[in-house]
Design a protein around this motif. Structure first.
Motif, PDB file in Angstrom:
ATOM      1  N   ASP A 172      -8.679  -5.636  -7.068  1.00 18.80           N
ATOM      2  CA  ASP A 172      -7.606  -6.053  -6.163  1.00 18.80           C
ATOM      3  C   ASP A 172      -7.138  -7.425  -6.648  1.00 18.80           C
ATOM      4  OD1 ASP A 172      -9.467  -7.966  -5.116  1.00 18.80           O
ATOM      5  OD2 ASP A 172     -10.187  -6.476  -3.674  1.00 18.80           O
ATOM      6  N   ASP A 192       0.846  -1.201   0.000  1.00 19.22           N
ATOM      7  CA  ASP A 192       0.000   0.000   0.000  1.00 19.22           C
ATOM      8  C   ASP A 192       0.880   1.249   0.000  1.00 19.22           C
ATOM      9  OD1 ASP A 192      -1.912   1.946   0.264  1.00 19.22           O
ATOM     10  OD2 ASP A 192      -3.067   0.882   1.795  1.00 19.22           O
ATOM     11  N   ARG A 250      -7.047  -0.404  -8.121  1.00 20.20           N
ATOM     12  CA  ARG A 250      -7.407  -0.254  -6.709  1.00 20.20           C
ATOM     13  C   ARG A 250      -8.081   1.081  -6.411  1.00 20.20           C
ATOM     14  NH1 ARG A 250      -5.443  -4.160  -3.343  1.00 20.20           N
ATOM     15  NH2 ARG A 250      -3.731  -5.468  -4.100  1.00 20.20           N
ATOM     16  N   PRO A 289       2.478  -1.223   4.649  1.00 16.79           N
ATOM     17  CA  PRO A 289       1.682  -2.456   4.731  1.00 16.79           C
ATOM     18  C   PRO A 289       1.468  -3.148   3.395  1.00 16.79           C
ATOM     19  CG  PRO A 289       0.279  -0.527   4.930  1.00 16.79           C
ATOM     20  CD  PRO A 289       1.678  -0.011   4.958  1.00 16.79           C
ATOM     21  N   PHE A 292      -0.925  -5.348   1.099  1.00 16.04           N
ATOM     22  CA  PHE A 292      -2.378  -5.514   1.010  1.00 16.04           C
ATOM     23  C   PHE A 292      -2.771  -6.901   1.522  1.00 16.04           C
ATOM     24  CE2 PHE A 292      -1.834  -2.172  -2.278  1.00 16.04           C
ATOM     25  CZ  PHE A 292      -2.743  -1.241  -1.777  1.00 16.04           C
ATOM     26  N   PRO A 293      -3.913  -7.003   2.213  1.00 15.42           N
ATOM     27  CA  PRO A 293      -4.231  -8.238   2.945  1.00 15.42           C
ATOM     28  C   PRO A 293      -4.399  -9.484   2.086  1.00 15.42           C
ATOM     29  CG  PRO A 293      -6.095  -6.692   2.979  1.00 15.42           C
ATOM     30  CD  PRO A 293      -4.919  -5.941   2.466  1.00 15.42           C
ATOM     31  N   GLU A 294      -4.775  -9.348   0.814  1.00 10.52           N
ATOM     32  CA  GLU A 294      -5.011 -10.528  -0.022  1.00 10.52           C
ATOM     33  C   GLU A 294      -3.766 -11.002  -0.759  1.00 10.52           C
ATOM     34  OE1 GLU A 294      -5.414  -7.227  -3.089  1.00 10.52           O
ATOM     35  OE2 GLU A 294      -5.699  -7.476  -0.923  1.00 10.52           O
ATOM     36  N   HIS A 296      -7.936 -10.442  -5.548  1.00 15.84           N
ATOM     37  CA  HIS A 296      -8.881 -11.555  -5.458  1.00 15.84           C
ATOM     38  C   HIS A 296      -9.252 -12.013  -6.868  1.00 15.84           C
ATOM     39  CE1 HIS A 296      -9.629  -9.826  -1.342  1.00 15.84           C
ATOM     40  NE2 HIS A 296      -9.549 -11.130  -1.072  1.00 15.84           N
ATOM     41  N   GLY A 298       4.745 -12.730   1.958  1.00 10.84           N
ATOM     42  CA  GLY A 298       4.033 -13.946   2.333  1.00 10.84           C
ATOM     43  C   GLY A 298       4.106 -15.053   1.312  1.00 10.84           C
ATOM     44  N   HIS A 348      -0.784   4.537   1.402  1.00  9.90           N
ATOM     45  CA  HIS A 348      -0.795   4.544   2.869  1.00  9.90           C
ATOM     46  C   HIS A 348       0.595   4.883   3.404  1.00  9.90           C
ATOM     47  CE1 HIS A 348      -2.042   3.068   6.914  1.00  9.90           C
ATOM     48  NE2 HIS A 348      -0.767   2.752   6.998  1.00  9.90           N
ATOM     49  N   ARG A 383       8.143  -9.764   3.473  1.00 12.49           N
ATOM     50  CA  ARG A 383       6.840  -9.524   4.085  1.00 12.49           C
ATOM     51  C   ARG A 383       5.681  -9.830   3.139  1.00 12.49           C
ATOM     52  NH1 ARG A 383       6.243  -4.396   4.705  1.00 12.49           N
ATOM     53  NH2 ARG A 383       4.564  -4.656   6.203  1.00 12.49           N
TER      54      ARG A 383
END
Length: 225
Positions: A208, A17, A192, A92, A94-96, A210, A130, A20, A128
């Motif tokens: 995003d 992000d 996004r 950060p 992004f969560p996905e 997904h 993942g 952010h 980071r």
């Protein structure tokens, strides 16, 4: 290398992000100003990259912040100009991202990052995400910043990537979609920000990551047909 399927990604803005991170970095120095100054900063960063393509990304971050503060009439102390470079490793993801990249790898795709940053920065960021990344092409390596084509051509030459086994995935219309289209690299636009520009520049558009694997497979299937 001809049988390998590659998905290349921009990193900051697509996986991390960026907005952010920039806004929070500005807020650390000028509380409440980050959101207001974000687009001003964005314009200056592209400007600095065009003017000084050989400048390290930490230098670009600092110079763009200096210009942003100047335009806003804010007093930026010399040692504070490096706040963005100092905090970028903690911006950060992004969560996905982790699940999406993991699924893509499981489907047989290798992953590369074509990023407008320095090698040390992307090294700190990779851990980071993942999911493993197979290779990286940085601005530091090619001596220029996207939308210059050097990231794409360096990757193509180094790994023998062909258009029927390569899909580029990125958020930035200017830095990624436009050069990928010019080079006829199949591409997925991760829109996004609900950008209203012409979506036909891309072979597929997602809000995003997904559904990324199915989309990349479909784009690749059309390229091979």
């Amino acid at each position: 290398m001809g049988g390998i399927r590659w998905a290349t990604f921009d990193c900051f803005g697509t996986l991390v992000d960026w907005r952010h991170g920039i806004a929070n970095g500005i807020d650390l120095l000028f509380p409440g100003q980050g959101g207001t100054l974000l687009e001003v900063y964005n314009g200056h960063e592209a400007e600095v990259q065009t003017e000084s393509p050989g400048m390290r990304y930490r230098g670009v971050l600092a110079e763009a912040l200096r210009r942003t503060a100047r335009d806003a009439g804010l007093d930026l102390r010399a040692d504070d100009a490096h706040v963005l470079g100092d905090t970028i490793a903690y911006w950060p993801v992004f969560p996905e991202v982790a699940a999406s990249l993991t699924e893509l790898r499981a489907a047989g795709w290798r992953i590369a990052l074509l990023t407008n940053c320095d090698q040390d920065i992307i090294g700190e960021t990779q851990r980071r995400l993942g999911a493993p990344v197979d290779t990286v092409v940085t601005a530091e390596m090619v001596g220029s910043y996207k939308p210059n084509h050097n990231h794409f051509t360096r990757f193509e030459e180094a790994f023998g990537a062909t258009r029927d086994r390569w899909v580029h995935v990125a958020q930035s219309y200017f830095h990624d979609m436009e050069p990928a289209k010019a080079l006829d690299v199949p591409r997925v636009w991760i829109n996004r920000q609900a950008d209203g520009r012409d979506p036909s520049i891309a072979d597929a558009v997602l809000p995003d990551l997904h559904g990324l694997t199915a989309t990349v497979e479909a784009v690749n299937g059309r390229a091979r047909s």
